[in-house]
Design a protein around this motif. Structure first.
Motif, PDB file in Angstrom:
ATOM      1  N   UNK A  69       0.818  -1.220   0.000  1.00  0.00           N
ATOM      2  CA  UNK A  69       0.000   0.000   0.000  1.00  0.00           C
ATOM      3  C   UNK A  69       0.847   1.264   0.000  1.00  0.00           C
ATOM      4  N   UNK A  70       2.141   1.118   0.281  1.00  0.00           N
ATOM      5  CA  UNK A  70       2.970   2.319   0.356  1.00  0.00           C
ATOM      6  C   UNK A  70       2.996   3.092  -0.966  1.00  0.00           C
ATOM      7  N   UNK A  71       3.051   2.422  -2.126  1.00  0.00           N
ATOM      8  CA  UNK A  71       2.998   3.201  -3.371  1.00  0.00           C
ATOM      9  C   UNK A  71       1.692   3.990  -3.508  1.00  0.00           C
ATOM     10  N   UNK A  72       0.584   3.416  -3.017  1.00  0.00           N
ATOM     11  CA  UNK A  72      -0.695   4.144  -3.063  1.00  0.00           C
ATOM     12  C   UNK A  72      -0.640   5.365  -2.153  1.00  0.00           C
ATOM     13  N   UNK A  73      -0.002   5.205  -0.992  1.00  0.00           N
ATOM     14  CA  UNK A  73       0.132   6.341  -0.062  1.00  0.00           C
ATOM     15  C   UNK A  73       0.970   7.442  -0.713  1.00  0.00           C
ATOM     16  N   UNK A  74       2.095   7.041  -1.318  1.00  0.00           N
ATOM     17  CA  UNK A  74       2.931   8.042  -2.002  1.00  0.00           C
ATOM     18  C   UNK A  74       2.122   8.770  -3.074  1.00  0.00           C
ATOM     19  N   UNK A  75       1.318   8.009  -3.798  1.00  0.00           N
ATOM     20  CA  UNK A  75       0.548   8.612  -4.889  1.00  0.00           C
ATOM     21  C   UNK A  75      -0.452   9.634  -4.351  1.00  0.00           C
ATOM     22  N   UNK A  76      -1.183   9.258  -3.305  1.00  0.00           N
ATOM     23  CA  UNK A  76      -2.177  10.197  -2.749  1.00  0.00           C
ATOM     24  C   UNK A  76      -1.474  11.451  -2.225  1.00  0.00           C
ATOM     25  N   UNK A  77      -0.370  11.252  -1.517  1.00  0.00           N
ATOM     26  CA  UNK A  77       0.322  12.406  -0.939  1.00  0.00           C
ATOM     27  C   UNK A  77       0.893  13.323  -2.019  1.00  0.00           C
ATOM     28  N   UNK A  78       1.310  12.724  -3.129  1.00  0.00           N
ATOM     29  CA  UNK A  78       1.867  13.534  -4.226  1.00  0.00           C
ATOM     30  C   UNK A  78       0.774  14.236  -5.039  1.00  0.00           C
ATOM     31  N   UNK A  79      -0.447  13.749  -4.890  1.00  0.00           N
ATOM     32  CA  UNK A  79      -1.573  14.331  -5.643  1.00  0.00           C
ATOM     33  C   UNK A  79      -2.696  14.674  -4.666  1.00  0.00           C
ATOM     34  N   UNK A  80      -2.303  15.240  -3.539  1.00  0.00           N
ATOM     35  CA  UNK A  80      -3.206  15.371  -2.405  1.00  0.00           C
ATOM     36  C   UNK A  80      -4.501  16.103  -2.733  1.00  0.00           C
ATOM     37  N   UNK A  81      -4.437  17.097  -3.610  1.00  0.00           N
ATOM     38  CA  UNK A  81      -5.632  17.905  -3.886  1.00  0.00           C
ATOM     39  C   UNK A  81      -6.693  17.122  -4.667  1.00  0.00           C
ATOM     40  N   UNK A  82      -6.295  16.036  -5.283  1.00  0.00           N
ATOM     41  CA  UNK A  82      -7.260  15.257  -6.067  1.00  0.00           C
ATOM     42  C   UNK A  82      -8.144  14.361  -5.200  1.00  0.00           C
ATOM     43  N   UNK A  83      -7.804  14.250  -3.905  1.00  0.00           N
ATOM     44  CA  UNK A  83      -8.523  13.329  -3.040  1.00  0.00           C
ATOM     45  C   UNK A  83      -9.141  14.073  -1.864  1.00  0.00           C
ATOM     46  N   UNK A  84     -10.150  13.455  -1.265  1.00  0.00           N
ATOM     47  CA  UNK A  84     -10.781  14.030  -0.081  1.00  0.00           C
ATOM     48  C   UNK A  84      -9.947  13.728   1.158  1.00  0.00           C
ATOM     49  N   UNK A  85     -10.636  13.353   2.212  1.00  0.00           N
ATOM     50  CA  UNK A  85      -9.900  13.013   3.438  1.00  0.00           C
ATOM     51  C   UNK A  85      -9.030  11.777   3.193  1.00  0.00           C
ATOM     52  N   UNK A  86      -7.874  11.753   3.828  1.00  0.00           N
ATOM     53  CA  UNK A  86      -6.947  10.631   3.634  1.00  0.00           C
ATOM     54  C   UNK A  86      -6.634  10.007   4.989  1.00  0.00           C
ATOM     55  N   UNK A  87      -6.960   8.728   5.096  1.00  0.00           N
ATOM     56  CA  UNK A  87      -6.892   8.047   6.389  1.00  0.00           C
ATOM     57  C   UNK A  87      -6.080   6.766   6.249  1.00  0.00           C
ATOM     58  N   UNK A  88      -5.122   6.587   7.132  1.00  0.00           N
ATOM     59  CA  UNK A  88      -4.306   5.372   7.141  1.00  0.00           C
ATOM     60  C   UNK A  88      -4.485   4.704   8.502  1.00  0.00           C
ATOM     61  N   UNK A  89      -5.005   3.480   8.499  1.00  0.00           N
ATOM     62  CA  UNK A  89      -5.188   2.715   9.734  1.00  0.00           C
ATOM     63  C   UNK A  89      -4.294   1.490   9.642  1.00  0.00           C
ATOM     64  N   UNK A  90      -3.410   1.328  10.620  1.00  0.00           N
ATOM     65  CA  UNK A  90      -2.409   0.264  10.525  1.00  0.00           C
ATOM     66  C   UNK A  90      -2.339  -0.540  11.815  1.00  0.00           C
ATOM     67  N   UNK A  91      -2.286  -1.845  11.677  1.00  0.00           N
ATOM     68  CA  UNK A  91      -2.147  -2.732  12.832  1.00  0.00           C
ATOM     69  C   UNK A  91      -0.885  -3.569  12.726  1.00  0.00           C
ATOM     70  N   UNK A  92      -0.228  -3.759  13.860  1.00  0.00           N
ATOM     71  CA  UNK A  92       0.969  -4.595  13.886  1.00  0.00           C
ATOM     72  C   UNK A  92       0.880  -5.543  15.081  1.00  0.00           C
ATOM     73  N   UNK A  93       1.798  -6.504  15.087  1.00  0.00           N
ATOM     74  CA  UNK A  93       1.776  -7.503  16.160  1.00  0.00           C
ATOM     75  C   UNK A  93       2.146  -6.868  17.506  1.00  0.00           C
ATOM     76  N   UNK A  94       3.254  -6.184  17.525  1.00  0.00           N
ATOM     77  CA  UNK A  94       3.738  -5.506  18.735  1.00  0.00           C
ATOM     78  C   UNK A  94       4.360  -4.172  18.304  1.00  0.00           C
ATOM     79  N   UNK A  95       4.690  -3.299  19.223  1.00  0.00           N
ATOM     80  CA  UNK A  95       5.350  -2.045  18.819  1.00  0.00           C
ATOM     81  C   UNK A  95       6.640  -2.286  18.038  1.00  0.00           C
ATOM     82  N   UNK A  96       7.348  -3.357  18.358  1.00  0.00           N
ATOM     83  CA  UNK A  96       8.615  -3.641  17.658  1.00  0.00           C
ATOM     84  C   UNK A  96       8.390  -4.108  16.225  1.00  0.00           C
ATOM     85  N   UNK A  97       7.158  -4.473  15.890  1.00  0.00           N
ATOM     86  CA  UNK A  97       6.854  -4.995  14.557  1.00  0.00           C
ATOM     87  C   UNK A  97       6.218  -3.952  13.643  1.00  0.00           C
ATOM     88  N   UNK A  98       6.239  -2.697  14.052  1.00  0.00           N
ATOM     89  CA  UNK A  98       5.623  -1.655  13.218  1.00  0.00           C
ATOM     90  C   UNK A  98       6.539  -1.352  12.039  1.00  0.00           C
TER      91      UNK A  98
END
Lengths: 275, 165
Positions: free
Chosen positions: A123-152
């Protein structure tokens, strides 16, 4: 015309250790080769010469044609062998293959990314794309889950995205000690809290299949229709062009019809066991 | 000390009471009061009497498990709009986990003895309240099961663990 079955030689320019079992390779085409173009969500077959091939999503910026980036978790024979690569080594690349995240269709809509574990890499390429073309999109939300803090994964980048005024980032972990100040709990729990318009949101989901099942339930409860949800599936891919059938997913092949599917197109087979 | 006046408005603002008739909320508000916990202050600890339940108005709490010989583990964090503490409904009315404020946290607490008395007198009020509790409990049980799956662990680790069982 390039034969999709023949790997192109790429040189490793950098190896970054992301987590204990996860690393990122920066690759550049061998001399005389053209820059590499791909769309966010697509994958390559990486060939460790003499060992074998493995499908790996591209985790870099599609706008940067100079460097091809893959983030790899060492889980099997080939991916473990790839951990031995160092700057200057050569690796074979076939691709790009498969379908992409619907970045064009999502223009004008809120974009919600729900991901867990190594699922953040495709999904990181999609994130880069939205951020580089930020005005073309509405609200931008990233929700991420990991196993532990060390696994982020991509922790510093997540912090950078969170610091932006035009991006909402929420991170949770499944288990933590008392020193962790962030959220503890599964990633679908973050969905009811995120501020987006369910009727005008494009949701991109990638992670373990069980996580995606519960994420889709939470999205549906929030009012997001299946035709607004896109998932990236994972199957045992070998040829990557729909010949071998290893990645057959009901009537579809994950390698060429996917890995990114609009959820309503696979809803009926998504929960079929052993498919 | 239970505040008798002024809590109906606060209860109405909390999503837990969405859709509840104002007369029912007013009845419950007689059991309610505001409380504030500083960062790292414990709201309650395992084994203590479960004499309240809590609605978070602002802040974050961590539900923790302390086991001898192990570092304390955070099982779940809860934030604004969440509720916590249902041991007040289940005998012997003692807390089964610790809850610690992660940051300055403002809550509404409802006195358990007061609540149980009102619900015994008015079963329809009890039904209204439990209709709100049960989905929260179901969601938390489901989430706890997902956490147990260790979804992001190495596939080989997960396989070997399930074989051992």
């Amino acid at each position: 015309m390039v034969d999709p079955m023949i790997p192109t030689p790429f040189k490793v320019t950098r190896v970054r250790r992301e987590l204990a079992d996860t690393f990122t390779l920066d690759l550049v085409p061998a001399e005389g080769r053209r820059p590499f173009a791909f769309q966010p969500g697509q994958f390559n077959m990486l060939y460790q010469f003499g060992i074998g091939e493995v499908p790996i999503s591209i985790s870099g910026d599609a706008a940067d044609g100079g460097v091809l980036v893959h983030t790899i978790r060492a889980v099997g024979g080939v991916s473990n062998a790839l951990t031995g690569l160092a700057a200057g080594d050569m690796v074979g690349v076939r691709g790009p293959f498969g379908s992409a995240w619907p970045m064009k269709e999502a223009e004008g809509a809120d974009v919600v990314i729900v991901t867990g574990g190594i699922g953040l890499a495709p999904l990181r390429p999609a994130i880069y794309h939205v951020l580089a073309n930020r005005k073309k999109y509405g609200r931008f939300i990233i929700l991420y889950g990991a196993r532990t803090p060390a696994d982020i994964l991509f922790r510093k980048e997540l912090e950078g995205w969170r610091s932006r005024i035009d991006t909402y980032v929420d991170v949770t972990v499944d288990a933590a000690g008392t020193e962790w100040q962030g959220n503890v709990g599964v990633v679908p729990k973050l969905i009811p809290r995120a501020d987006f318009d369910p009727a005008n949101a494009t949701v991109l989901v990638c992670g373990p299949e069980v996580m995606m099942r519960f994420t889709i339930q939470a999205l549906n409860q929030r009012g997001v229709g299946d035709d607004r949800i896109w998932v990236s599936m994972e199957r045992n891919m070998k040829c990557a062009v729909g010949f071998c059938g290893h990645c057959q997913f009901g009537p579809k092949f994950v390698c060429k019809d996917g890995p990114v599917f609009r959820f309503d197109t696979i809803r009926d087979i998504f929960q079929v066991r052993e498919i | 000390m239970v505040q008798i006046e002024g809590m109906g408005k606060e209860l109405a603002e909390h999503p837990f009471f969405d859709g509840m008739e104002s007369k029912d909320r007013e009845l419950l508000s007689g059991c309610a009061k505001n409380e504030v916990f500083d960062a790292d202050e414990y709201v309650f600890r395992e084994g203590e009497p479960a004499d309240k339940f809590y609605l978070i108005r602002h802040g974050t709490v961590a539900v923790e498990l302390h086991a001898p010989g192990h570092d304390p583990m955070v099982l779940e964090t809860l934030r604004k709009g969440d509720i916590f503490g249902w041991s007040w409904m289940v005998q012997p009315y003692t807390w089964t986990f610790d809850v610690r404020a992660v940051e300055l946290t403002r809550v509404i607490s409802l006195d358990a003895k007061c609540l149980r008395g009102k619900l015994e007198k008015d079963h329809s009020l009890g039904y209204e309240l439990f209709k709100r509790f049960i989905p929260v409990m179901a969601e938390r049980v489901g989430a706890a099961r997902l956490q147990l799956l260790d979804l992001y662990g190495q596939p080989a680790e997960r396989r070997s663990r399930s074989k051992k069982k």
